[in-house]
Design a protein around this motif. Structure first.
Motif, PDB file in Angstrom:
ATOM      1  N   MET A 164       0.825  -1.204   0.000  1.00 53.17           N
ATOM      2  CA  MET A 164       0.000   0.000   0.000  1.00 53.17           C
ATOM      3  C   MET A 164       0.864   1.262   0.000  1.00 53.17           C
ATOM      4  O   MET A 164       0.688   2.159  -0.815  1.00 53.17           O
ATOM      5  CB  MET A 164      -0.881  -0.052   1.261  1.00 53.17           C
ATOM      6  N   THR A 165       1.828   1.285   0.923  1.00 54.77           N
ATOM      7  CA  THR A 165       2.691   2.466   1.006  1.00 54.77           C
ATOM      8  C   THR A 165       3.496   2.624  -0.274  1.00 54.77           C
ATOM      9  O   THR A 165       3.702   3.729  -0.754  1.00 54.77           O
ATOM     10  CB  THR A 165       3.658   2.356   2.191  1.00 54.77           C
ATOM     11  N   LEU A 207       1.426   4.234  -2.827  1.00 57.18           N
ATOM     12  CA  LEU A 207       1.244   5.650  -2.552  1.00 57.18           C
ATOM     13  C   LEU A 207       2.479   6.434  -2.962  1.00 57.18           C
ATOM     14  O   LEU A 207       2.386   7.514  -3.537  1.00 57.18           O
ATOM     15  CB  LEU A 207       0.971   5.863  -1.066  1.00 57.18           C
ATOM     16  N   PHE A 208       3.625   5.849  -2.671  1.00 57.08           N
ATOM     17  CA  PHE A 208       4.884   6.495  -3.038  1.00 57.08           C
ATOM     18  C   PHE A 208       4.958   6.709  -4.551  1.00 57.08           C
ATOM     19  O   PHE A 208       5.261   7.789  -5.038  1.00 57.08           O
ATOM     20  CB  PHE A 208       6.070   5.632  -2.597  1.00 57.08           C
ATOM     21  N   LEU A 215       2.734   9.429  -5.584  1.00 56.32           N
ATOM     22  CA  LEU A 215       3.297  10.721  -5.222  1.00 56.32           C
ATOM     23  C   LEU A 215       4.344  11.165  -6.228  1.00 56.32           C
ATOM     24  O   LEU A 215       4.345  12.282  -6.725  1.00 56.32           O
ATOM     25  CB  LEU A 215       3.959  10.608  -3.847  1.00 56.32           C
ATOM     26  N   LEU A 253       2.925  12.129  -9.428  1.00 57.18           N
ATOM     27  CA  LEU A 253       2.279  13.438  -9.341  1.00 57.18           C
ATOM     28  C   LEU A 253       3.305  14.554  -9.441  1.00 57.18           C
ATOM     29  O   LEU A 253       3.141  15.521 -10.193  1.00 57.18           O
ATOM     30  CB  LEU A 253       1.518  13.539  -8.018  1.00 57.18           C
ATOM     31  N   LEU A 284       3.603  17.356 -12.312  1.00 54.43           N
ATOM     32  CA  LEU A 284       3.595  18.798 -12.047  1.00 54.43           C
ATOM     33  C   LEU A 284       4.808  19.459 -12.672  1.00 54.43           C
ATOM     34  O   LEU A 284       4.709  20.497 -13.319  1.00 54.43           O
ATOM     35  CB  LEU A 284       3.582  19.052 -10.541  1.00 54.43           C
TER      36      LEU A 284
END
Lengths: 392, 369
Positions: B1-2, B5-6, B9, B12, B16
């Motif tokens: 899960m982590t 998420l990493f 991130l 993302l 950007l």
């Protein structure tokens, strides 16, 4: 679980190494970073707009567009929101006609690629490999310039059999109009539909009892047709064919669309079908060989094998990737801007060009496509869930 | 899960970063004339003029599809009336008319490019209207070309007036004032508008007879007509109807909020007009030895006063000899007009209202003193 038994007793690891703490902290951090970034970007945009004395609200939606939209009878005094809705309607008209067409064409070509007939298989292969590798914009511009624009000019359109009026501006065919007595027909047709469902249930039970094929679709369809014919005669020709009539440059009656609509529809159906064909082919090949062999052992004909054994199983595999192609179709309709078909992207850009605020309009445009895509996803996912094998 | 998420991130953050890096190139259709992509972001403080001088090039938003005004040839060279005004601004700021980076923009992109600071100045046959001045964060400067909207039809169509065009189709560029004027002009008369994003596709539709009329600024129509392919009948196959149904003052546009920069661009335009009034052109401006104080002030030549020799500086932030640079490198108004759209060019436009006020036209420069 994370506590460790040591000779000195149970020792918990420090909190920064505790997996439960780390999990929570990281997730909270991720949410904070994501929303922080969004807030930062949004706030930045807002501040810059205010600094440059540009509007940040959506009041412009009520102001008049000042432009007309071809083939819609759109009044230039209507508000921007009405123009955007007209654009959404045109995008919808592309999707609702295009998606069934591309599904049929794609399936036919996908099956043709697996044909044992050398010519059919190769022709389908050439189609897929050529079309799939050309950018859709190029196909749209090609179809528009090389096919639609080559049709007769609107001041001298072709009128084959007097059933159609074909020019590069508009293509119009016959339409059906209802006259008095149509209500009676609809009631009789509704009764026919109910009867068809009843017959279908009876056939299904009969089939389950005896093992004979039920043919419920075929028989049900027949029932509807019989009712329709009877109803048509009782109501006395309630539906008439209306041929398009040409009076100088005005076309009255009939049903049709702009040349740019047909360019876009044809180009995107041709393009997307090439991708669907590959999905269909791959899905059929993914059905275990034993299934085909079993069907052959039961002496099913080629069509029966496809209809009752291979395609139903292939469909389950094909649906998720085909959703992607439907979404691509809808998104690619935005390329209409190249040939001037007034769908939602063109209308949005038109409004931006006419002085309405770009950031707000682009957000609305993105929202419109999101709604389109999510609607398609939800609908096809419902179908997908119904077709999934139920684990017993 | 982590782990997931990493990854999310990182994705993302990368997205950007990519957005930031690409923002300047994404919104331009054609690569700029210069090789490198530079962004004309306004400095946090101080004038845009200073930013431009530090950067060393002027970034000018132009058209690339209207012969005579803004056009790129097969080699990618920009030419035209508007393009020459970009060069004139560069000549004034840098003393070098070649220090311009052209950005070709569509009608829809132009104001966003200006608002975001992607371009320093927009000189792209842009009509000055109140709502654009007020609602687009733009400041319209001195008009360089007084134009009006017209309608072009095929010569064999028998159309003589707009009234003959009921139920016919008209091609128009989307996002233009001409599109708005068209709806106003036709009023309740039914017609089919066909909107295109660029002139090339519009021309293809017009050639195929999809549209009976092509409406735009008359100068643009003249440009298109002059360039109309011989295979499709050449210029003589088209006529531009006499009626002019709108006022289209075209001129440079800058972003709101920088008065100094607006004055600079304004006075470059005015200098070309003043030069014509003075009788100065690119052939005689550097050789000027006369003692007319007005001309000497204008050209930044020393003037004898009681306290010795002085050079007039109006305080625009430009070099005192900017007018000399503009006139010698680009020319006065008459030269720019004649070179790009005048009687000897394919467009064959006459000066009309674009003549000096002394000749009964609208061009009038305030005194340079």
């Amino acid at each position: 679980m994370t506590a460790i038994d040591t000779p000195g007793g149970t020792v918990r690891p420090p909190f920064w190494r505790d997996i439960r703490v780390i999990r929570v902290v990281l997730q909270v951090l991720a949410v904070v970073v994501v929303f922080g970034a969004l807030w930062l970007l949004g706030n930045n945009l807002r501040n810059e707009l205010i600094r440059k004395n540009l509007p940040t609200n959506f009041d412009f939606l009520d102001r008049p567009t000042g432009v007309t939209i071809s083939d819609s009878g759109f009044d230039p005094g209507s508000p921007v929101s009405a123009a955007l809705l007209a654009g959404i309607k045109n995008t919808f008209l592309l999707a609702i006609v295009g998606i069934p067409l591309l599904t049929i064409l794609g399936t036919l070509i996908g099956v043709a690629r697996l044909s044992t007939n050398w010519l059919v298989a190769k022709a389908a292969g050439v189609y897929v490999e050529t079309i799939r590798n050309i950018p859709p914009l190029l196909i749209i511009i090609f179809v528009f310039n090389a096919v639609i624009l080559q049709l007769p000019a609107p001041n001298d359109p072709a009128t084959p059999f007097d059933w159609f009026v074909i020019s590069n501006l508009k293509i119009v065919g016959p339409s059906l109009i209802t006259e008095s007595g149509a209500g009676l027909l609809w009631i009789i047709m509704l009764l026919g539909l109910i009867a068809a469902v009843a017959v279908g249930i009876w056939r299904t039970r009969y089939s389950e009892r005896t093992g004979h094929p039920h043919h419920r679709i075929l028989i049900g369809f027949g029932v509807v047709v019989v009712f329709a014919v009877i109803g048509y005669l009782i109501a006395g020709n309630p539906i008439q064919v209306a041929l398009p009539r040409l009076d100088g440059r005005i076309i009255t009656g009939g049903f049709g669309g702009l040349g740019s609509y047909f360019s876009l529809l044809a180009a995107l159906v041709i393009y997307t079908a090439s991708h669907v064909a590959e999905i269909v082919r791959g899905s059929i090949l993914a059905v275990p060989k034993g299934q085909t062999e079993a069907a052959n052992a039961l002496a099913l004909s080629g069509f029966q094998r496809l209809r009752f054994v291979t395609l139903p199983q292939a469909l389950r595999i094909a649906i998720p990737p085909i959703i992607n192609q439907y979404l691509n179709f809808v998104k690619n309709t935005s390329l209409a801007i190249a040939i001037g078909f007034a769908e939602i992207t063109l209308i949005t850009f038109q409004a931006i060009g006419n002085g309405y605020p770009a950031p707000q309009l682009i957000v609305l445009l993105m929202a419109a496509y999101l709604v389109f895509s999510l609607t398609i996803s939800v609908m096809v996912n419902i179908l997908n869930r119904r077709l999934q094998l139920v684990g017993r | 899960m982590t782990k997931r998420l990493f990854t999310l991130l990182i994705a993302l953050v990368l997205a950007l970063a990519a957005c930031n890096g690409d923002s300047s190139s994404d919104t331009t259709t054609t690569a700029a004339a210069g090789g490198s992509e530079t962004t004309a972001a306004p400095a946090a403080s101080g004038s845009l003029l200073q930013t431009i001088q530090d950067r060393g090039t002027l970034i000018c938003g132009v058209n690339d599809a209207v012969p005579g005004f803004g056009y790129t040839d097969a080699e990618g060279n920009f030419s035209g009336f508007d393009v020459d005004y970009c060069r004139a601004v560069a000549a004034a700021v840098f003393g070098d008319a070649t220090k311009v980076e052209f950005k070709a923009l569509t009608a829809q992109q132009r104001f966003t490019a200006l608002q975001s600071g992607e371009i320093d100045v927009l000189i792209r046959n842009t009509t000055w209207t109140a709502s654009r001045d007020g609602g687009e964060g733009a400041t319209f400067l001195h008009t360089t070309f007084y134009d009006g909207q017209g309608m072009m039809v095929r010569a064999d169509s028998g159309i003589a007036t707009i009234e003959d065009m009921a139920n016919l189709s008209v091609c128009v560029l989307s996002g233009t004032t001409t599109e708005l004027n068209l709806a106003t002009r036709f009023g309740s008369t039914p017609y089919t508008p066909l909107t295109f994003a660029d002139n090339d596709q519009l021309q293809a539709a017009f050639v195929a007879g999809q549209c009976d009329g092509w409406t735009s600024d008359k100068s643009q129509l003249a440009g298109v007509r002059s360039n109309f392919p011989e295979a499709d009948g050449g210029p003589s196959a088209l006529v531009i109807l006499d009626e002019t149904f709108s006022k289209e003052p075209l001129g440079p546009v800058v972003a709101d909020g920088d008065t100094q920069w607006a004055q600079v661009v304004d006075w470059v335009v005015l200098a070309t007009i003043q030069a014509e009034e003075f009788g100065l052109d690119s052939t005689n401006v550097t050789a000027y030895t006369g003692d007319d104080a007005g001309v000497r002030r204008f050209l930044g030549l020393p003037i004898q006063t009681d306290s010795g020799e002085t050079v007039f500086d109006p305080g625009l932030g430009l070099p005192t000899d900017f007018a000399t640079q503009v006139i010698s490198q680009v020319g006065n108004y008459a030269e720019i007009f004649d070179r790009n759209v005048g009687p000897d060019t394919a467009l064959g436009l006459t000066r009309g209202v674009n003549a000096l006020w002394t000749d009964g036209g609208l061009l009038y420069a305030p005194p340079y003193r």
